[in-house]
Design a protein around this motif. Structure first.
Motif, mmCIF file in Angstrom:
data_model
loop_
_atom_site.group_PDB
_atom_site.id
_atom_site.type_symbol
_atom_site.label_atom_id
_atom_site.label_comp_id
_atom_site.label_asym_id
_atom_site.label_seq_id
_atom_site.Cartn_x
_atom_site.Cartn_y
_atom_site.Cartn_z
ATOM 1 N N PHE A 262 38.343 -4.425 86.405
ATOM 2 C CA PHE A 262 38.465 -3.530 87.480
ATOM 3 C C PHE A 262 39.784 -3.073 87.808
ATOM 4 O O PHE A 262 40.650 -3.708 87.294
ATOM 5 C CB PHE A 262 37.901 -4.487 88.698
ATOM 6 N N PRO A 263 39.858 -1.756 88.291
ATOM 7 C CA PRO A 263 41.039 -1.084 88.688
ATOM 8 C C PRO A 263 42.005 -1.948 89.446
ATOM 9 O O PRO A 263 41.669 -2.901 90.528
ATOM 10 C CB PRO A 263 40.837 0.068 89.315
ATOM 11 N N VAL A 264 43.159 -2.201 89.324
ATOM 12 C CA VAL A 264 44.156 -2.781 90.139
ATOM 13 C C VAL A 264 44.719 -1.989 90.883
ATOM 14 O O VAL A 264 45.079 -0.654 90.857
ATOM 15 C CB VAL A 264 45.050 -3.391 89.338
ATOM 16 N N ASN A 265 44.900 -2.491 92.362
ATOM 17 C CA ASN A 265 45.749 -1.758 93.473
ATOM 18 C C ASN A 265 47.151 -1.536 93.335
ATOM 19 O O ASN A 265 47.556 -2.797 92.936
ATOM 20 C CB ASN A 265 45.125 -2.258 95.006
ATOM 21 N N ARG A 266 47.715 -0.560 93.261
ATOM 22 C CA ARG A 266 49.145 -0.328 92.966
ATOM 23 C C ARG A 266 49.734 0.550 94.055
ATOM 24 O O ARG A 266 49.186 1.032 95.032
ATOM 25 C CB ARG A 266 49.515 0.476 91.640
ATOM 26 N N ARG A 267 51.314 0.218 94.105
ATOM 27 C CA ARG A 267 51.821 0.738 95.088
ATOM 28 C C ARG A 267 52.757 1.587 94.575
ATOM 29 O O ARG A 267 54.187 2.126 95.000
ATOM 30 C CB ARG A 267 52.298 0.225 96.022
ATOM 31 N N GLU A 268 52.867 2.226 93.089
ATOM 32 C CA GLU A 268 53.751 3.059 92.597
ATOM 33 C C GLU A 268 53.044 3.768 91.331
ATOM 34 O O GLU A 268 51.995 3.391 90.991
ATOM 35 C CB GLU A 268 54.910 2.212 91.749
ATOM 36 N N SER A 269 53.817 4.896 90.731
ATOM 37 C CA SER A 269 52.901 5.837 90.163
ATOM 38 C C SER A 269 53.006 5.098 88.522
ATOM 39 O O SER A 269 53.984 4.324 88.367
ATOM 40 C CB SER A 269 53.841 7.189 89.885
ATOM 41 N N LEU A 270 52.094 5.395 87.842
ATOM 42 C CA LEU A 270 52.233 5.112 86.488
ATOM 43 C C LEU A 270 53.071 5.803 85.481
ATOM 44 O O LEU A 270 53.229 5.401 84.190
ATOM 45 C CB LEU A 270 50.651 5.112 85.802
ATOM 46 N N ARG A 271 53.760 6.751 85.988
ATOM 47 C CA ARG A 271 54.641 7.461 85.146
ATOM 48 C C ARG A 271 55.573 6.527 84.464
ATOM 49 O O ARG A 271 56.285 5.950 84.988
ATOM 50 C CB ARG A 271 55.426 8.780 86.193
ATOM 51 N N ASP A 272 55.720 6.993 83.175
ATOM 52 C CA ASP A 272 56.643 6.537 82.229
ATOM 53 C C ASP A 272 56.776 4.680 82.190
ATOM 54 O O ASP A 272 57.538 4.060 81.832
ATOM 55 C CB ASP A 272 58.141 6.607 82.909
ATOM 56 N N SER A 273 55.510 4.416 82.584
ATOM 57 C CA SER A 273 55.491 2.709 82.762
ATOM 58 C C SER A 273 55.169 2.264 81.302
ATOM 59 O O SER A 273 55.356 0.955 81.024
ATOM 60 C CB SER A 273 54.050 2.480 83.553
ATOM 61 N N LEU A 274 54.902 3.058 80.270
ATOM 62 C CA LEU A 274 54.809 2.453 78.757
ATOM 63 C C LEU A 274 56.169 2.869 77.922
ATOM 64 O O LEU A 274 56.198 2.568 76.683
ATOM 65 C CB LEU A 274 53.510 3.205 77.966
ATOM 66 N N ALA A 275 57.080 3.327 78.767
ATOM 67 C CA ALA A 275 58.404 3.720 78.093
ATOM 68 C C ALA A 275 59.106 2.419 77.812
ATOM 69 O O ALA A 275 58.956 1.485 78.632
ATOM 70 C CB ALA A 275 59.114 4.599 78.871
ATOM 71 N N GLY A 276 59.988 2.355 76.777
ATOM 72 C CA GLY A 276 60.582 1.139 76.285
ATOM 73 C C GLY A 276 59.804 0.364 75.281
ATOM 74 O O GLY A 276 58.902 0.549 75.117
ATOM 75 N N SER A 277 60.773 -0.678 74.956
ATOM 76 C CA SER A 277 60.154 -1.573 73.720
ATOM 77 C C SER A 277 59.229 -2.665 74.143
ATOM 78 O O SER A 277 58.277 -3.153 73.521
ATOM 79 C CB SER A 277 61.320 -2.250 73.256
ATOM 80 N N ALA A 278 58.962 -3.098 75.461
ATOM 81 C CA ALA A 278 58.141 -4.045 75.940
ATOM 82 C C ALA A 278 57.597 -3.790 77.293
ATOM 83 O O ALA A 278 57.766 -4.581 78.190
ATOM 84 C CB ALA A 278 58.733 -5.452 76.024
ATOM 85 N N PRO A 279 56.686 -2.826 77.310
ATOM 86 C CA PRO A 279 55.939 -2.439 78.692
ATOM 87 C C PRO A 279 55.189 -3.650 79.273
ATOM 88 O O PRO A 279 54.557 -4.170 78.481
ATOM 89 C CB PRO A 279 55.350 -1.008 78.416
ATOM 90 N N ALA A 280 55.328 -3.686 80.546
ATOM 91 C CA ALA A 280 54.456 -4.941 81.253
ATOM 92 C C ALA A 280 52.969 -4.560 81.027
ATOM 93 O O ALA A 280 51.975 -5.609 80.987
ATOM 94 C CB ALA A 280 54.738 -4.929 82.584
ATOM 95 N N LEU A 281 52.574 -3.442 80.966
ATOM 96 C CA LEU A 281 50.963 -3.211 80.714
ATOM 97 C C LEU A 281 50.490 -2.965 79.400
ATOM 98 O O LEU A 281 49.060 -2.942 79.149
ATOM 99 C CB LEU A 281 50.877 -1.789 81.480
ATOM 100 N N ALA A 282 51.534 -3.462 78.403
ATOM 101 C CA ALA A 282 50.806 -3.368 77.072
ATOM 102 C C ALA A 282 49.636 -4.344 76.843
ATOM 103 O O ALA A 282 49.617 -5.520 77.278
ATOM 104 C CB ALA A 282 51.882 -3.488 75.814
ATOM 105 N N ARG A 283 48.752 -3.908 76.062
ATOM 106 C CA ARG A 283 47.753 -4.883 75.542
ATOM 107 C C ARG A 283 48.385 -5.892 74.497
ATOM 108 O O ARG A 283 49.381 -5.372 73.649
ATOM 109 C CB ARG A 283 46.489 -4.092 74.772
ATOM 110 N N GLY A 284 47.869 -6.977 74.161
ATOM 111 C CA GLY A 284 48.457 -7.981 73.294
ATOM 112 C C GLY A 284 47.482 -9.010 73.091
ATOM 113 O O GLY A 284 46.400 -8.694 72.337
ATOM 114 N N CYS A 285 47.850 -10.086 73.384
ATOM 115 C CA CYS A 285 46.941 -11.460 73.128
ATOM 116 C C CYS A 285 45.958 -11.622 74.216
ATOM 117 O O CYS A 285 45.849 -11.378 75.517
ATOM 118 C CB CYS A 285 47.827 -12.544 72.593
ATOM 119 N N TYR A 286 44.745 -11.974 73.681
ATOM 120 C CA TYR A 286 43.528 -12.367 74.637
ATOM 121 C C TYR A 286 42.968 -13.676 74.379
ATOM 122 O O TYR A 286 42.683 -14.154 73.269
ATOM 123 C CB TYR A 286 42.821 -11.496 74.500
ATOM 124 N N THR A 287 42.500 -14.551 75.184
ATOM 125 C CA THR A 287 41.497 -15.375 75.138
ATOM 126 C C THR A 287 40.102 -14.710 75.555
ATOM 127 O O THR A 287 40.107 -13.632 76.079
ATOM 128 C CB THR A 287 41.615 -16.761 75.884
#
Length: 289
Positions: free
Chosen positions: A153-178
């Motif tokens: 489900f969509p997460v409620n946020r209080r900031e824009s997603l603009r430039d949220s994937l910039a940089g080497s380790a973005p917090a929203l990146a997909r990675g490992c899963y159970t």
């Protein structure tokens, strides 16, 4: 991925009035049914850079358009508004190559807006079109929306997603899963897991959804090639013995809206405590089980 469930009468009311006969408005004691419904203003169009408390799911009319500032609580963000040809007669049909082309444009704009590939992050993209009434009146826009997705489900946020994937380790990146049943839950790669996202394979825009389901074995092979590139192991016959794969297929509704991306995950029966990124043959030896 989770995601969207994409979601007239003025002419009829006016026709009823014109054919009703002689009585002037109001003489039957009903002040409502004698007046035509006011049509939606056709000059209206959405604006990029606005955020929204919830998805519109097809109810994409001016009456339902209630944007908020992106520093207020919201779940979806309009990052791009595009234009379809003025001479186009009908809305792009669901499931067709035209919707796939629009979705591709939104995808490219999303990558620029985010500073990285939106498919490599826990994000959902949807495209919204004018209502049929607005289209008949000349509206030719489409709007591209993004939401941060937590499991489903969509997460409620209080900031824009603009430039949220910039940089080497973005917090929203997909990675490992159970995995719990049909749900894949993100987890830090140094925690016990046995799934990891490795990339996205793209079907041809003209492919039918039924063909996507029938070609699972081919898509698994394409995903194993992505595993080989991700882990830096040879992409040869032995890749089948190094890794399993899990497909993250778009739903039928997403497919009809133009999404042709299939997420690929590596899968190992043994428990991992690290990412397989650049792990090489030591990390992914033959006989992955």
């Amino acid at each position: 991925m989770a995601r969207r469930g994409l979601k007239l009468m003025a002419a009829g009311a006016l026709a009823a009035l014109l054919t009703a006969g002689c009585a002037p408005p109001g003489v039957d004691g009903d002040l409502v049914d004698d007046w035509p419904v006011v049509a939606e203003p056709q000059s209206w169009s959405p604006v990029a850079g606005e955020c929204h408390p919830a998805a519109y799911w097809g109810e994409n009319s001016l009456a339902k358009y209630t944007p908020v500032s992106c520093d207020e609580s919201h779940s979806w963000e309009t990052f791009h508004v595009g234009t379809l040809p003025a001479e186009r007669v009908t809305l792009p049909p669901a499931g067709g190559v035209d919707r796939a082309a629009v979705f591709k444009e939104c995808s490219a704009e999303a990558d620029k807006f985010l500073g990285g590939d939106w498919r490599d992050a826990r994000l959902s993209l949807q495209v919204l079109y004018p209502t049929k009434e607005a289209w008949s009146g000349g509206a030719r826009w489409f709007r591209c929306e993004l939401a941060n997705i937590d499991i489903e489900f969509p997460v409620n946020r209080r900031e824009s997603l603009r430039d949220s994937l910039a940089g080497s380790a973005p917090a929203l990146a997909r990675g490992c899963y159970t995995r719990e049943g049909d749900n894949f839950e993100p987890i830090a790669c140094d925690k016990p897991h046995n799934y990891e996202y490795v990339g996205t394979w793209f079907a041809e825009p003209s492919m039918e959804y039924a063909d996507l389901l029938r070609r699972a074995s081919r898509i698994h092979r394409e995903c194993r090639s992505l595993v080989a590139k991700f882990a830096k192991v040879p992409d040869d016959a032995a890749i089948n013995a190094r890794t399993g794969t899990q497909l993250l297929l778009p739903g039928r509704q997403e497919w009809d809206e133009g999404d042709r991306g299939v997420g690929c995950m590596l899968f190992l029966s043994r428990t991992l405590h690290r990412s397989m990124k650049d792990a090489g043959t030591k990390g992914l030896p033959i006989n992955y089980r």
